[in-house]
Design a protein around this motif. Structure first.
Motif, PDB file in Angstrom:
ATOM      1  N   ARG A  19     -16.605 -64.965   6.123  1.00 58.58           N
ATOM      2  CA  ARG A  19     -17.232 -65.264   7.415  1.00 58.58           C
ATOM      3  C   ARG A  19     -16.525 -64.584   8.580  1.00 58.58           C
ATOM      4  O   ARG A  19     -17.087 -64.486   9.678  1.00 58.58           O
ATOM      5  CB  ARG A  19     -17.251 -66.779   7.649  1.00 58.58           C
ATOM      6  N   SER A  20     -15.317 -64.093   8.361  1.00 57.67           N
ATOM      7  CA  SER A  20     -14.545 -63.509   9.467  1.00 57.67           C
ATOM      8  C   SER A  20     -15.023 -62.107   9.852  1.00 57.67           C
ATOM      9  O   SER A  20     -14.637 -61.594  10.910  1.00 57.67           O
ATOM     10  CB  SER A  20     -13.058 -63.459   9.095  1.00 57.67           C
ATOM     11  N   TYR A  21     -15.856 -61.473   9.028  1.00 55.69           N
ATOM     12  CA  TYR A  21     -16.357 -60.133   9.350  1.00 55.69           C
ATOM     13  C   TYR A  21     -17.539 -60.230  10.306  1.00 55.69           C
ATOM     14  O   TYR A  21     -18.454 -61.036  10.112  1.00 55.69           O
ATOM     15  CB  TYR A  21     -16.792 -59.407   8.073  1.00 55.69           C
ATOM     16  N   ALA A  22     -17.528 -59.390  11.330  1.00 52.05           N
ATOM     17  CA  ALA A  22     -18.630 -59.351  12.294  1.00 52.05           C
ATOM     18  C   ALA A  22     -19.896 -58.816  11.625  1.00 52.05           C
ATOM     19  O   ALA A  22     -19.820 -58.090  10.618  1.00 52.05           O
ATOM     20  CB  ALA A  22     -18.250 -58.476  13.479  1.00 52.05           C
ATOM     21  N   PRO A  23     -21.079 -59.135  12.167  1.00 55.10           N
ATOM     22  CA  PRO A  23     -22.335 -58.677  11.544  1.00 55.10           C
ATOM     23  C   PRO A  23     -22.426 -57.163  11.371  1.00 55.10           C
ATOM     24  O   PRO A  23     -22.992 -56.682  10.386  1.00 55.10           O
ATOM     25  CB  PRO A  23     -23.406 -59.192  12.514  1.00 55.10           C
ATOM     26  N   ASP A  24     -21.882 -56.401  12.310  1.00 54.84           N
ATOM     27  CA  ASP A  24     -21.951 -54.941  12.233  1.00 54.84           C
ATOM     28  C   ASP A  24     -20.758 -54.310  11.511  1.00 54.84           C
ATOM     29  O   ASP A  24     -20.650 -53.086  11.458  1.00 54.84           O
ATOM     30  CB  ASP A  24     -22.076 -54.341  13.637  1.00 54.84           C
ATOM     31  N   ASP A  25     -19.899 -55.141  10.977  1.00 53.71           N
ATOM     32  CA  ASP A  25     -18.735 -54.652  10.227  1.00 53.71           C
ATOM     33  C   ASP A  25     -19.201 -54.253   8.827  1.00 53.71           C
ATOM     34  O   ASP A  25     -19.615 -55.097   8.030  1.00 53.71           O
ATOM     35  CB  ASP A  25     -17.673 -55.755  10.162  1.00 53.71           C
ATOM     36  N   LEU A  26     -19.137 -52.969   8.525  1.00 54.82           N
ATOM     37  CA  LEU A  26     -19.643 -52.465   7.244  1.00 54.82           C
ATOM     38  C   LEU A  26     -18.827 -52.947   6.055  1.00 54.82           C
ATOM     39  O   LEU A  26     -19.293 -52.874   4.916  1.00 54.82           O
ATOM     40  CB  LEU A  26     -19.679 -50.936   7.267  1.00 54.82           C
ATOM     41  N   LEU A  37     -10.750 -49.341  12.852  1.00 51.97           N
ATOM     42  CA  LEU A  37     -11.989 -50.127  12.864  1.00 51.97           C
ATOM     43  C   LEU A  37     -13.199 -49.318  13.317  1.00 51.97           C
ATOM     44  O   LEU A  37     -14.332 -49.631  12.935  1.00 51.97           O
ATOM     45  CB  LEU A  37     -11.806 -51.360  13.743  1.00 51.97           C
ATOM     46  N   LYS A  38     -12.978 -48.294  14.103  1.00 48.94           N
ATOM     47  CA  LYS A  38     -14.094 -47.448  14.516  1.00 48.94           C
ATOM     48  C   LYS A  38     -14.803 -46.839  13.318  1.00 48.94           C
ATOM     49  O   LYS A  38     -16.021 -46.600  13.352  1.00 48.94           O
ATOM     50  CB  LYS A  38     -13.602 -46.346  15.450  1.00 48.94           C
ATOM     51  N   GLN A  39     -14.047 -46.605  12.245  1.00 51.67           N
ATOM     52  CA  GLN A  39     -14.619 -46.029  11.023  1.00 51.67           C
ATOM     53  C   GLN A  39     -15.168 -47.098  10.081  1.00 51.67           C
ATOM     54  O   GLN A  39     -15.628 -46.781   8.987  1.00 51.67           O
ATOM     55  CB  GLN A  39     -13.548 -45.221  10.282  1.00 51.67           C
ATOM     56  N   ARG A  40     -15.127 -48.369  10.505  1.00 52.37           N
ATOM     57  CA  ARG A  40     -15.566 -49.480   9.650  1.00 52.37           C
ATOM     58  C   ARG A  40     -16.847 -50.141  10.138  1.00 52.37           C
ATOM     59  O   ARG A  40     -17.471 -50.888   9.394  1.00 52.37           O
ATOM     60  CB  ARG A  40     -14.454 -50.549   9.564  1.00 52.37           C
ATOM     61  N   PHE A  41     -17.211 -49.868  11.390  1.00 49.71           N
ATOM     62  CA  PHE A  41     -18.401 -50.498  11.968  1.00 49.71           C
ATOM     63  C   PHE A  41     -19.581 -49.534  11.966  1.00 49.71           C
ATOM     64  O   PHE A  41     -19.408 -48.312  11.932  1.00 49.71           O
ATOM     65  CB  PHE A  41     -18.100 -50.951  13.399  1.00 49.71           C
ATOM     66  N   LYS A  42     -20.759 -50.115  12.003  1.00 46.87           N
ATOM     67  CA  LYS A  42     -21.964 -49.296  12.124  1.00 46.87           C
ATOM     68  C   LYS A  42     -21.834 -48.393  13.344  1.00 46.87           C
ATOM     69  O   LYS A  42     -21.354 -48.815  14.393  1.00 46.87           O
ATOM     70  CB  LYS A  42     -23.205 -50.185  12.265  1.00 46.87           C
ATOM     71  N   ALA A  43     -22.259 -47.160  13.189  1.00 46.44           N
ATOM     72  CA  ALA A  43     -22.116 -46.175  14.253  1.00 46.44           C
ATOM     73  C   ALA A  43     -22.723 -46.693  15.560  1.00 46.44           C
ATOM     74  O   ALA A  43     -23.847 -47.202  15.583  1.00 46.44           O
ATOM     75  CB  ALA A  43     -22.781 -44.866  13.840  1.00 46.44           C
ATOM     76  N   GLY A  44     -21.946 -46.583  16.626  1.00 44.17           N
ATOM     77  CA  GLY A  44     -22.434 -46.975  17.946  1.00 44.17           C
ATOM     78  C   GLY A  44     -22.288 -48.442  18.271  1.00 44.17           C
ATOM     79  O   GLY A  44     -22.661 -48.859  19.382  1.00 44.17           O
ATOM     80  N   THR A  45     -21.759 -49.270  17.337  1.00 40.58           N
ATOM     81  CA  THR A  45     -21.680 -50.715  17.598  1.00 40.58           C
ATOM     82  C   THR A  45     -20.264 -51.197  17.877  1.00 40.58           C
ATOM     83  O   THR A  45     -20.090 -52.308  18.391  1.00 40.58           O
ATOM     84  CB  THR A  45     -22.226 -51.516  16.403  1.00 40.58           C
ATOM     85  N   PHE A  46     -19.266 -50.397  17.562  1.00 40.09           N
ATOM     86  CA  PHE A  46     -17.900 -50.886  17.683  1.00 40.09           C
ATOM     87  C   PHE A  46     -17.439 -50.907  19.137  1.00 40.09           C
ATOM     88  O   PHE A  46     -17.595 -49.936  19.865  1.00 40.09           O
ATOM     89  CB  PHE A  46     -16.942 -50.028  16.861  1.00 40.09           C
ATOM     90  N   LYS A  47     -16.883 -52.029  19.530  1.00 38.97           N
ATOM     91  CA  LYS A  47     -16.285 -52.181  20.851  1.00 38.97           C
ATOM     92  C   LYS A  47     -14.778 -52.340  20.668  1.00 38.97           C
ATOM     93  O   LYS A  47     -14.333 -53.190  19.891  1.00 38.97           O
ATOM     94  CB  LYS A  47     -16.862 -53.398  21.575  1.00 38.97           C
ATOM     95  N   GLU A  48     -14.020 -51.526  21.345  1.00 38.06           N
ATOM     96  CA  GLU A  48     -12.578 -51.520  21.140  1.00 38.06           C
ATOM     97  C   GLU A  48     -11.971 -52.897  21.410  1.00 38.06           C
ATOM     98  O   GLU A  48     -12.375 -53.607  22.328  1.00 38.06           O
ATOM     99  CB  GLU A  48     -11.922 -50.467  22.036  1.00 38.06           C
ATOM    100  N   LEU A  49     -11.024 -53.240  20.559  1.00 33.24           N
ATOM    101  CA  LEU A  49     -10.380 -54.542  20.659  1.00 33.24           C
ATOM    102  C   LEU A  49      -9.463 -54.594  21.877  1.00 33.24           C
ATOM    103  O   LEU A  49      -8.832 -53.609  22.254  1.00 33.24           O
ATOM    104  CB  LEU A  49      -9.553 -54.811  19.400  1.00 33.24           C
ATOM    105  N   VAL A  50      -9.399 -55.771  22.450  1.00 35.55           N
ATOM    106  CA  VAL A  50      -8.497 -56.038  23.559  1.00 35.55           C
ATOM    107  C   VAL A  50      -7.771 -57.339  23.238  1.00 35.55           C
ATOM    108  O   VAL A  50      -8.384 -58.305  22.777  1.00 35.55           O
ATOM    109  CB  VAL A  50      -9.251 -56.182  24.896  1.00 35.55           C
TER     110      VAL A  50
END
Length: 453
Positions: free
Chosen positions: A295-302, A362-375
């Motif tokens: 459950r910890s993976y975001a919906p757009d996390d491949l 993580l940029k290489q793990r999310f669907k293209a165009g959906t990743f927002k950089e972590l803060v």
């Protein structure tokens, strides 16, 4: 080639746990090859366990759970380790003990044989590569044994705790005692430092050690020891030579095995190939991954679809081995290095650098165009890094070592639990069962002391 198989056959006899094999004295000429190519062939013996890492400890973590109805059907050793039983091997040997020592024996045969070869100018690089590879394999196997069969490393107690028997020669008649945990790690680090200096040339196959692999393994080991400054140095050195990441957008996430098959060269992250022995528990339809982890993976996390398969009934199984098969990957890869360095940066208060490494991965793990950089602020950064380490390195055999080292910090300690038909079973931080027992046949043969359970 015939000589190569004869060498393997004789070596296999010598490292068997059966005393009757140890009593046989084959002609030494059958055991020791005479050319550099023969020694390279010994080190290339992937089917003989040269690239195999212990796997049982992966079953003892919170990566997997098995439905109570299926537990009794597991192979006895797997069931025993999964349930943290006091005697999981039930008086028998364990491949997690035997295979690393087999690898160590082959490495020692090579190192001993090289002493009788005079390398000329044309073969000096090949000689150095083979010598460095043998030292790497010996260190890799000794470390894997220590990570499973020794107490967690702590500098304050390492000189008083038992290590593992260090096998530094090919003489099977030599009986080794356990020595200290400090001596074990000193030898591992010494072998790896020498290997790093020798492995300077290019490597065409990931089953062969390289200079990058030596640096990556040093980073892994120093992290497990809590030597975060040194882990940072070696992770940075390795990434300075090999920082490639696999874009998960290029994978077919719905495929049965989304990742490229081993030895195809199509996964740029793999630095060194190693696998765990085949095990039943991870592939059973009644085995799933921890539900909170899933459950910890975001919906757009491949990773959610590349790593896991819906087995029905709320059970999500693991399918994301970097070997592209049901066999679990236990080698070295750049994703681990990014996470090692990010953790070390976080512990050193270097927030921007830690987030940069996390975001690059993580940029290489999310669907293209959906990743927002972590803060993240400094107070939450370490937990964020450890969460991503948990999510990326699932089923790599690294979780056991992570639990052992992180459990020393009450803020990070985890209580593990198993649900069985007879009720719940728990494993508390610091429990002696976080160290696997040395198999009884080894204790009977060598007389070494057992681990407290």
């Amino acid at each position: 080639m015939r000589k190569y198989w004869m060498i393997l056959f004789c070596a296999g006899l010598l490292v068997s746990c059966e005393p009757s094999f140890l009593e046989q004295k084959p002609d030494k000429r059958l055991l020791v090859p005479g050319q550099l190519s023969d020694y390279q062939a010994l080190l290339d013996a992937v089917p003989e366990g040269m690239n195999t890492s212990p796997g049982m400890q992966a079953l003892a973590t919170d990566d997997f759970y098995c439905l109570p109805v299926a537990i009794d059907g597991l192979p006895p050793a797997e069931r025993g380790v999964y349930l943290w039983e006091r005697d999981p091997f039930q008086g028998k040997s364990s491949q997690d003990w035997d295979l690393p020592y087999k690898c160590i024996f082959y490495a020692n045969v090579v190192l001993s044989g090289l002493e009788s070869i005079q390398a000329d100018s044309a073969s000096q690089q090949q000689y150095a590569s083979i010598q460095g590879s043998a030292l790497f394999f010996r260190a890799f196997a000794h470390y894997n044994l220590a990570a499973a069969f020794c107490a967690p490393y702590d500098s304050s107690s390492a000189s008083s705790l038992p290590g593992i028997p260090l096998r530094l020669t090919a003489d099977v008649n030599q009986i080794s005692d356990r020595g200290t945990l400090q001596a074990t790690y000193d030898q591992i680090l010494s072998d790896l430092s020498k290997a790093e200096a020798l492995l300077t040339g290019p490597v065409g196959f990931t089953n062969r050690p390289s200079g990058v692999a030596a640096k990556a393994l040093l980073a892994r080991i120093y992290l497990s020891m809590g030597e975060y400054g040194k882990a940072l140095i070696y992770a940075s050195k390795a990434l300075g030579l090999h920082d490639k990441l696999l874009d998960y957008n290029t994978l077919n996430a719905s495929a049965r095995r989304p990742f490229p098959a081993m030895f195809t060269g199509l996964n740029p992250e793999i630095i060194f190939h190693a696998s765990m022995p085949g095990m039943d528990l991870p592939i059973l339809t009644q085995t799933g991954v921890d539900s909170s982890l899933y459950r910890s993976y975001a919906p757009d996390d491949l990773r959610k679809t590349c790593f896991f398969v819906d087995r029905g009934g709320g059970v999500f199984g693991f399918k994301g081995s970097y070997l592209g098969s049901a066999t679990l990957f236990a080698g070295l890869a750049t994703d681990e290095l990014y996470l090692i360095r990010a953790e070390c940066y976080a512990r050193a208060g270097q927030r921007t650098a830690a987030l940069s490494d996390l975001n690059a991965l993580l940029k290489q793990r999310f669907k293209a165009g959906t990743f927002k950089e972590l803060v993240a602020g400094q107070d939450s950064l370490l937990n964020l890094v450890l969460s991503e380490r948990r999510k990326q390195l699932v089923a790599r055999g690294l979780r056991w070592t992570d639990l052992r080292r992180l459990n020393k910090d009450p803020a990070l300690a985890v209580r593990l639990q198993r649900l069985t038909s007879g009720g719940a079973i728990s494993l508390l931080p610091g429990d002696n069962r976080y160290t696997l027992p040395i198999p009884d046949p080894e204790i009977a043969l060598s007389g070494i002391s057992p681990n407290p359970r």
